[in-house]
Write a protein that holds these residues in place. Structure first.
Motif, PDB file in Angstrom:
ATOM      1  N   UNK A  47       0.858  -1.189   0.000  1.00 31.61           N
ATOM      2  CA  UNK A  47       0.000   0.000   0.000  1.00 31.61           C
ATOM      3  C   UNK A  47       0.892   1.236   0.000  1.00 31.61           C
ATOM      4  N   UNK A  48       0.655   2.157  -0.947  1.00 32.33           N
ATOM      5  CA  UNK A  48       1.551   3.316  -1.066  1.00 32.33           C
ATOM      6  C   UNK A  48       1.445   4.293   0.104  1.00 32.33           C
ATOM      7  N   UNK A  49       2.588   4.866   0.444  1.00 34.44           N
ATOM      8  CA  UNK A  49       2.702   5.986   1.375  1.00 34.44           C
ATOM      9  C   UNK A  49       3.270   7.137   0.559  1.00 34.44           C
ATOM     10  N   UNK A  50       2.593   8.273   0.559  1.00 35.50           N
ATOM     11  CA  UNK A  50       2.950   9.349  -0.368  1.00 35.50           C
ATOM     12  C   UNK A  50       3.349  10.627   0.357  1.00 35.50           C
ATOM     13  N   UNK A  51       4.023  11.499  -0.386  1.00 37.37           N
ATOM     14  CA  UNK A  51       4.419  12.797   0.141  1.00 37.37           C
ATOM     15  C   UNK A  51       3.301  13.810  -0.080  1.00 37.37           C
ATOM     16  N   UNK A  52       3.518  15.008   0.420  1.00 39.29           N
ATOM     17  CA  UNK A  52       2.533  16.075   0.227  1.00 39.29           C
ATOM     18  C   UNK A  52       2.384  16.428  -1.240  1.00 39.29           C
ATOM     19  N   UNK A  53       3.406  16.118  -2.037  1.00 42.05           N
ATOM     20  CA  UNK A  53       3.339  16.360  -3.480  1.00 42.05           C
ATOM     21  C   UNK A  53       2.742  15.178  -4.235  1.00 42.05           C
ATOM     22  N   UNK A  54       2.218  14.218  -3.490  1.00 39.81           N
ATOM     23  CA  UNK A  54       1.555  13.036  -4.051  1.00 39.81           C
ATOM     24  C   UNK A  54       2.521  12.156  -4.853  1.00 39.81           C
ATOM     25  N   UNK A  55       3.749  12.077  -4.358  1.00 43.23           N
ATOM     26  CA  UNK A  55       4.745  11.181  -4.915  1.00 43.23           C
ATOM     27  C   UNK A  55       4.961  10.016  -3.956  1.00 43.23           C
ATOM     28  N   UNK A  56       5.224   8.840  -4.490  1.00 43.78           N
ATOM     29  CA  UNK A  56       5.391   7.665  -3.631  1.00 43.78           C
ATOM     30  C   UNK A  56       6.698   7.763  -2.850  1.00 43.78           C
ATOM     31  N   UNK A  57       6.560   7.672  -1.537  1.00 48.25           N
ATOM     32  CA  UNK A  57       7.709   7.702  -0.632  1.00 48.25           C
ATOM     33  C   UNK A  57       8.068   6.292  -0.173  1.00 48.25           C
ATOM     34  N   UNK A  58       7.027   5.457   0.018  1.00 51.97           N
ATOM     35  CA  UNK A  58       7.234   4.104   0.543  1.00 51.97           C
ATOM     36  C   UNK A  58       5.998   3.273   0.269  1.00 51.97           C
ATOM     37  N   UNK A  59       6.119   1.982   0.577  1.00 52.22           N
ATOM     38  CA  UNK A  59       4.970   1.083   0.591  1.00 52.22           C
ATOM     39  C   UNK A  59       4.946   0.387   1.950  1.00 52.22           C
ATOM     40  N   UNK A  60       3.735   0.277   2.515  1.00 48.76           N
ATOM     41  CA  UNK A  60       3.616  -0.572   3.711  1.00 48.76           C
ATOM     42  C   UNK A  60       3.342  -1.994   3.250  1.00 48.76           C
ATOM     43  N   UNK A  61       4.073  -2.943   3.860  1.00 49.22           N
ATOM     44  CA  UNK A  61       3.919  -4.344   3.504  1.00 49.22           C
ATOM     45  C   UNK A  61       2.848  -4.948   4.413  1.00 49.22           C
ATOM     46  N   UNK A  62       1.732  -5.357   3.846  1.00 47.72           N
ATOM     47  CA  UNK A  62       0.589  -5.860   4.611  1.00 47.72           C
ATOM     48  C   UNK A  62       0.380  -7.343   4.320  1.00 47.72           C
ATOM     49  N   UNK A  63       0.469  -8.163   5.365  1.00 49.17           N
ATOM     50  CA  UNK A  63       0.340  -9.615   5.201  1.00 49.17           C
ATOM     51  C   UNK A  63      -1.113  -9.985   4.938  1.00 49.17           C
ATOM     52  N   UNK A  64      -1.302 -10.932   4.017  1.00 43.31           N
ATOM     53  CA  UNK A  64      -2.612 -11.491   3.710  1.00 43.31           C
ATOM     54  C   UNK A  64      -2.498 -13.010   3.827  1.00 43.31           C
ATOM     55  N   UNK A  65      -3.338 -13.598   4.663  1.00 42.61           N
ATOM     56  CA  UNK A  65      -3.222 -15.016   4.995  1.00 42.61           C
ATOM     57  C   UNK A  65      -4.288 -15.840   4.273  1.00 42.61           C
ATOM     58  N   UNK A  66      -3.980 -17.127   4.073  1.00 53.01           N
ATOM     59  CA  UNK A  66      -4.950 -18.008   3.435  1.00 53.01           C
ATOM     60  C   UNK A  66      -4.701 -19.451   3.868  1.00 53.01           C
ATOM     61  N   UNK A  67      -5.760 -20.253   3.805  1.00 51.37           N
ATOM     62  CA  UNK A  67      -5.629 -21.688   4.047  1.00 51.37           C
ATOM     63  C   UNK A  67      -5.022 -22.332   2.810  1.00 51.37           C
ATOM     64  N   UNK A  68      -4.675 -23.599   2.935  1.00 53.43           N
ATOM     65  CA  UNK A  68      -4.039 -24.284   1.815  1.00 53.43           C
ATOM     66  C   UNK A  68      -4.970 -24.385   0.611  1.00 53.43           C
ATOM     67  N   UNK A  69      -6.265 -24.381   0.851  1.00 55.37           N
ATOM     68  CA  UNK A  69      -7.214 -24.445  -0.267  1.00 55.37           C
ATOM     69  C   UNK A  69      -7.465 -23.075  -0.900  1.00 55.37           C
ATOM     70  N   UNK A  70      -6.792 -22.056  -0.399  1.00 54.12           N
ATOM     71  CA  UNK A  70      -6.892 -20.728  -0.979  1.00 54.12           C
ATOM     72  C   UNK A  70      -7.878 -19.805  -0.298  1.00 54.12           C
ATOM     73  N   UNK A  71      -8.702 -20.312   0.614  1.00 56.85           N
ATOM     74  CA  UNK A  71      -9.677 -19.459   1.293  1.00 56.85           C
ATOM     75  C   UNK A  71      -8.955 -18.468   2.202  1.00 56.85           C
ATOM     76  N   UNK A  72      -9.499 -17.255   2.256  1.00 51.61           N
ATOM     77  CA  UNK A  72      -8.860 -16.158   2.990  1.00 51.61           C
ATOM     78  C   UNK A  72      -9.036 -16.308   4.491  1.00 51.61           C
ATOM     79  N   UNK A  73      -7.997 -15.950   5.234  1.00 48.74           N
ATOM     80  CA  UNK A  73      -8.070 -15.852   6.694  1.00 48.74           C
ATOM     81  C   UNK A  73      -7.887 -14.384   7.042  1.00 48.74           C
TER      82      UNK A  73
END
Length: 334
Positions: free
Chosen positions: A108-134
């Protein structure tokens, strides 16, 4: 060699019995489990056993003992009432998620006041082995109930570092749970080693304290942040709660970034109470030399109000939702 908290080792239950009725049944319990080839050790009024034995014990306890006078803990953790043991068994699925690393990171982008990308936050997304979301509200309580918080936190950090390796010229914010870390030098070594192996510049990584306001052991947090600083990384506090209310303490921790929680961001342009909190937060951040970051920005009005007051970094759906690949800014309504 990894400790039990780093990996998904077999759980060890420490069960404490009180009361004449319960204590009179201890020998019978020991003999029964031994007949079934289950490991069990008796120490005074306590029984030490692995999960299969604990499952067998729970059924017996609830039907024939005084359960209100029985407590248990896992791997020297906190004592809990025996009624909570069933939840530990029900959340066994978390072991597979951790062992097989069933997660991916979204950016997910983190931007400056000039709306330029400064960083990305790394957000974990989990799932079961069958692909269903946790969902996060499932995964973290499950990990806590089975004393797997450190193991989960570790695989999330490692996955985030691997995903951060593809970023160029921007930073990566990586969440971590300070209360899950026993010793910074030992527990965080694998994370720093991986960053080195992948050739990630330490200055590119920002380790973000999850649930800052719930951290009680300030000295322990200070040791963790000192370790990161020594290795060349930066760090952020995701919220400044009551435990961080003094400038002196914030100056001591010296966070590189301070995040204003979304509850004070959303609607701030029209809410005098939120404006007061946002301005007080901004003043504290600047006074201790931290870069103020507003998260949860969803409207142009809130973005403009915060930018005009001096906030330097911004994050939220207004600029882009978490995605599997690093995305350019896509301003809502633009």
């Amino acid at each position: 060699m990894e400790c039990n908290n780093c990996s998904v080792a077999e759980l060890k239950f420490d069960i404490k019995l009180e009361g004449e009725t319960n204590l009179s049944l201890m020998d019978m319990i020991v003999h029964h489990l031994q007949r079934r080839d289950m490991e069990i050790t008796r120490k005074d009024n306590r029984l030490l056993m692995k999960e299969p034995g604990a499952q067998e014990f729970l059924d017996f306890c609830l039907h024939l003992m005084e359960p209100e006078r029985v407590q248990f803990r896992i791997d020297k953790g906190e004592w809990n009432g025996i009624e909570e043991m069933e939840q530990v068994f029900k959340t066994e699925w978390i072991d597979e998620v951790i062992r097989k690393e069933l997660l991916v990171c979204h950016y997910q982008p983190i931007v400056t006041a000039n709306e330029e990308i400064f960083a990305y936050e790394m957000l974990a997304r989990f799932h079961h082995e069958d692909g269903t979301i946790i969902y996060p509200n499932e995964i973290f309580p499950a990990a806590k109930s089975r004393s797997r918080l450190y193991a989960l936190d570790r695989v999330c950090r490692m996955a985030a570092v691997r995903h951060a390796a593809v970023l160029k010229d921007v930073k990566a914010f990586i969440n971590f749970i300070p209360t899950s870390i026993y010793s910074p030098e030992f527990c965080l070594r694998s994370t720093t080693n991986l960053a080195n192996e992948l050739g990630v510049d330490p200055r590119q990584l920002v380790f973000e304290v999850v649930e800052t306001e719930k951290v009680d052991d300030i000295e322990h947090l200070r040791e963790i942040l000192a370790f990161y600083k020594k290795k060349g990384f930066q760090y952020a506090l995701d919220d400044v709660g009551e435990g961080y209310s003094t400038i002196e303490l914030l100056a001591d921790l010296k966070p590189h970034y301070m995040k204003l929680d979304m509850q004070y961001v959303q609607g701030v342009a029209e809410d005098a109470g939120k404006q007061k909190t946002a301005l007080r937060f901004l003043e504290k951040a600047l006074e201790v030399g931290s870069i103020p970051l507003a998260e949860g920005v969803e409207t142009k009005e809130d973005f403009e109000w915060l930018k005009e007051r001096g906030y330097q970094l911004f994050q939220g759906y207004y600029f882009g939702k978490p995605a599997k690949e690093p995305q350019k800014i896509s301003i809502v309504g633009a």
